[in-house]
Design a protein around this motif. Structure first.
Motif, PDB file in Angstrom:
ATOM      1  N   UNK A  47       0.844  -1.191   0.000  1.00 20.80           N
ATOM      2  CA  UNK A  47       0.000   0.000   0.000  1.00 20.80           C
ATOM      3  C   UNK A  47       0.883   1.247   0.000  1.00 20.80           C
ATOM      4  N   UNK A  48       0.503   2.214  -0.810  1.00 21.08           N
ATOM      5  CA  UNK A  48       1.294   3.438  -0.936  1.00 21.08           C
ATOM      6  C   UNK A  48       0.360   4.637  -0.956  1.00 21.08           C
ATOM      7  N   UNK A  49       0.695   5.654  -0.159  1.00 26.65           N
ATOM      8  CA  UNK A  49      -0.071   6.897  -0.124  1.00 26.65           C
ATOM      9  C   UNK A  49       0.818   8.015  -0.654  1.00 26.65           C
ATOM     10  N   UNK A  54      -4.324  13.723   4.261  1.00 25.33           N
ATOM     11  CA  UNK A  54      -5.436  13.350   3.382  1.00 25.33           C
ATOM     12  C   UNK A  54      -5.746  14.433   2.358  1.00 25.33           C
ATOM     13  N   UNK A  55      -5.412  15.687   2.670  1.00 26.91           N
ATOM     14  CA  UNK A  55      -5.668  16.796   1.755  1.00 26.91           C
ATOM     15  C   UNK A  55      -4.343  17.423   1.326  1.00 26.91           C
ATOM     16  N   UNK A  61      -4.505  24.698   4.028  1.00 27.00           N
ATOM     17  CA  UNK A  61      -4.451  26.136   4.345  1.00 27.00           C
ATOM     18  C   UNK A  61      -5.855  26.732   4.399  1.00 27.00           C
ATOM     19  N   UNK A  62      -6.710  26.336   3.452  1.00 27.05           N
ATOM     20  CA  UNK A  62      -8.083  26.863   3.428  1.00 27.05           C
ATOM     21  C   UNK A  62      -8.834  26.446   4.691  1.00 27.05           C
ATOM     22  N   UNK A  63      -8.725  25.167   5.066  1.00 22.81           N
ATOM     23  CA  UNK A  63      -9.424  24.680   6.264  1.00 22.81           C
ATOM     24  C   UNK A  63      -8.886  25.349   7.524  1.00 22.81           C
ATOM     25  N   UNK A  64      -7.573  25.488   7.609  1.00 22.75           N
ATOM     26  CA  UNK A  64      -6.980  26.142   8.773  1.00 22.75           C
ATOM     27  C   UNK A  64      -7.344  27.613   8.840  1.00 22.75           C
ATOM     28  N   UNK A  65      -7.377  28.278   7.686  1.00 19.02           N
ATOM     29  CA  UNK A  65      -7.750  29.689   7.666  1.00 19.02           C
ATOM     30  C   UNK A  65      -9.188  29.875   8.130  1.00 19.02           C
ATOM     31  N   UNK A 147      -2.448  18.067  15.386  1.00 17.61           N
ATOM     32  CA  UNK A 147      -1.224  17.599  14.738  1.00 17.61           C
ATOM     33  C   UNK A 147      -1.002  16.122  15.033  1.00 17.61           C
ATOM     34  N   UNK A 148      -1.242  15.697  16.282  1.00 19.98           N
ATOM     35  CA  UNK A 148      -1.072  14.288  16.644  1.00 19.98           C
ATOM     36  C   UNK A 148      -2.038  13.396  15.867  1.00 19.98           C
ATOM     37  N   UNK A 149      -3.202  13.935  15.508  1.00 21.54           N
ATOM     38  CA  UNK A 149      -4.170  13.167  14.737  1.00 21.54           C
ATOM     39  C   UNK A 149      -3.850  13.163  13.244  1.00 21.54           C
ATOM     40  N   UNK A 150      -2.808  13.892  12.836  1.00 20.66           N
ATOM     41  CA  UNK A 150      -2.430  13.916  11.428  1.00 20.66           C
ATOM     42  C   UNK A 150      -3.402  14.671  10.550  1.00 20.66           C
ATOM     43  N   UNK A 151      -4.041  15.696  11.105  1.00 22.50           N
ATOM     44  CA  UNK A 151      -5.073  16.410  10.342  1.00 22.50           C
ATOM     45  C   UNK A 151      -4.478  17.335   9.291  1.00 22.50           C
ATOM     46  N   UNK A 152      -3.333  17.981   9.589  1.00 25.53           N
ATOM     47  CA  UNK A 152      -2.742  18.933   8.653  1.00 25.53           C
ATOM     48  C   UNK A 152      -1.281  19.157   9.034  1.00 25.53           C
TER      49      UNK A 152
END
Length: 335
Positions: A47-49, A54-55, A61-65, A147-152
């Motif tokens: 498996x390769x990502x 995920x984004x 940047x848009x979600x964080x803004x 950050x620990x959840x790997x969101x962005x």
């Protein structure tokens, strides 16, 4: 299940469930199944990502803004106090230096305007530096969890928070410039007005980013106040108002150029009066023009304004990079 398989239950029944399982057919079948599944079938690919998150970076940047914008919008005590302080400082300095810019007849008049510029940019800028720190400290706590959840990525978070702060600083700078510029009586020319506006907004931005940077480098906003208590007095001393640059000892002039406040004062005075050819009455009876007096006594030249503008961009970018890198690398979370 926990009750019947506990060590107390095993002792009461005089059995060892781990030993029974190790000698059972179920254990042997499971071991055979593990060996079978451990051998990949022909043509199998791991498996390769393509990305860690995920984004993509833009969507992060848009979600964080959006998140930071909502967070700041729902924090009226901080923002209302920011604009209230801007109004109060603007009215106080505007009334103290009322219409000083309309009369430039002597070196003392220029000294008064230098003091007005120094007071206008330093006091409110340092207030921005201090008041932003508790907000950044609280936001950082949320950032650690996400950050620990790997969101962005940390860079998208730092960029979004910086952009939101800059938007508020632009509004604050416009409010402050309109009040100060009109009340002090600077010359109403488009170039001079927009120079003043640019230097004011840039001053608020690098002061704010400096406060954010110190929070990112320390474990709390309280500890971040310690270097502020050391740095701000030095910025105050070498800003070019208490001691002009030509009067500084040669071994301390490097700090004048390393001081962002001195660049702002240089920019405001140079843009407003660096091309002024009005005569000045000096104590020895001779007459000099404003432009020549600034060059000889303060080392301020109108032709140097392009470099002053670039220096403001450099300070903002440098403080942002340190803030973003510190947010990424340093983790002061205690479990």
């Amino acid at each position: 299940m926990l009750e019947v398989s506990s060590p107390l239950a095993e002792a009461r029944l005089n059995v060892n469930f781990a030993e029974i399982y190790a000698n059972s057919d179920l254990y042997r079948k499971n071991q055979e199944l593990i060996k079978e599944l451990s051998v990949p079938p022909p043509g199998y690919e791991d498996l390769s990502f393509p990305t860690k998150y995920s984004q993509n970076f833009y969507n992060q940047c848009v979600a964080n803004f959006w998140k930071q914008y909502k967070s700041y919008w729902k924090n009226p005590p901080h923002n209302a106090m920011r604009f209230l302080m801007t109004l109060i400082y603007g009215l106080v300095f505007g009334t103290v230096f009322w219409q000083k810019g309309t009369k430039i007849d002597s070196p003392q008049d220029l000294s008064n305007l230098l003091g007005a510029t120094y007071a206008a940019v330093f006091f409110l800028g340092s207030a921005n530096c201090i008041t932003v720190q508790p907000v950044v400290s609280i936001e950082r706590t949320v950032f650690y969890r996400e950050k620990a959840a790997g969101m962005y990525s940390p860079l998208s978070y730092a960029l979004a928070q910086t952009c939101v702060e800059m938007i508020y600083n632009v509004v604050q700078g416009i409010q402050y410039t309109v009040i100060i510029y009109a009340m002090i009586g600077y010359e109403w020319k488009a170039a001079k007005f927009f120079y003043f506006l640019f230097f004011t907004i840039s001053c608020f931005n690098y002061f704010t980013l400096f406060g954010m940077m110190l929070v990112a480098l320390t474990s709390s906003s309280m500890l971040a106040n310690i270097p502020i208590a050391f740095v701000l007095p030095l910025w105050n001393l070498f800003a070019g108002f208490l001691v002009a640059r030509p009067l500084l000892p040669i071994w301390w002039r490097w700090y004048y150029w390393a001081n962002p406040v001195s660049w702002t004062i240089y920019g405001v005075i140079g843009s407003q009066f660096g091309d002024n050819t009005s005569p000045l009455s000096v104590p020895d009876g001779s007459r000099l023009v404003v432009k020549q007096f600034l060059e000889d006594n303060l080392g301020i030249k109108h032709d140097f304004l392009g470099y002053v503008v670039l220096a403001h961009f450099a300070y903002v970018i440098a403080f942002f990079l340190v803030f973003g890198y510190s947010i990424k690398v340093l983790n002061f979370q205690k479990r």
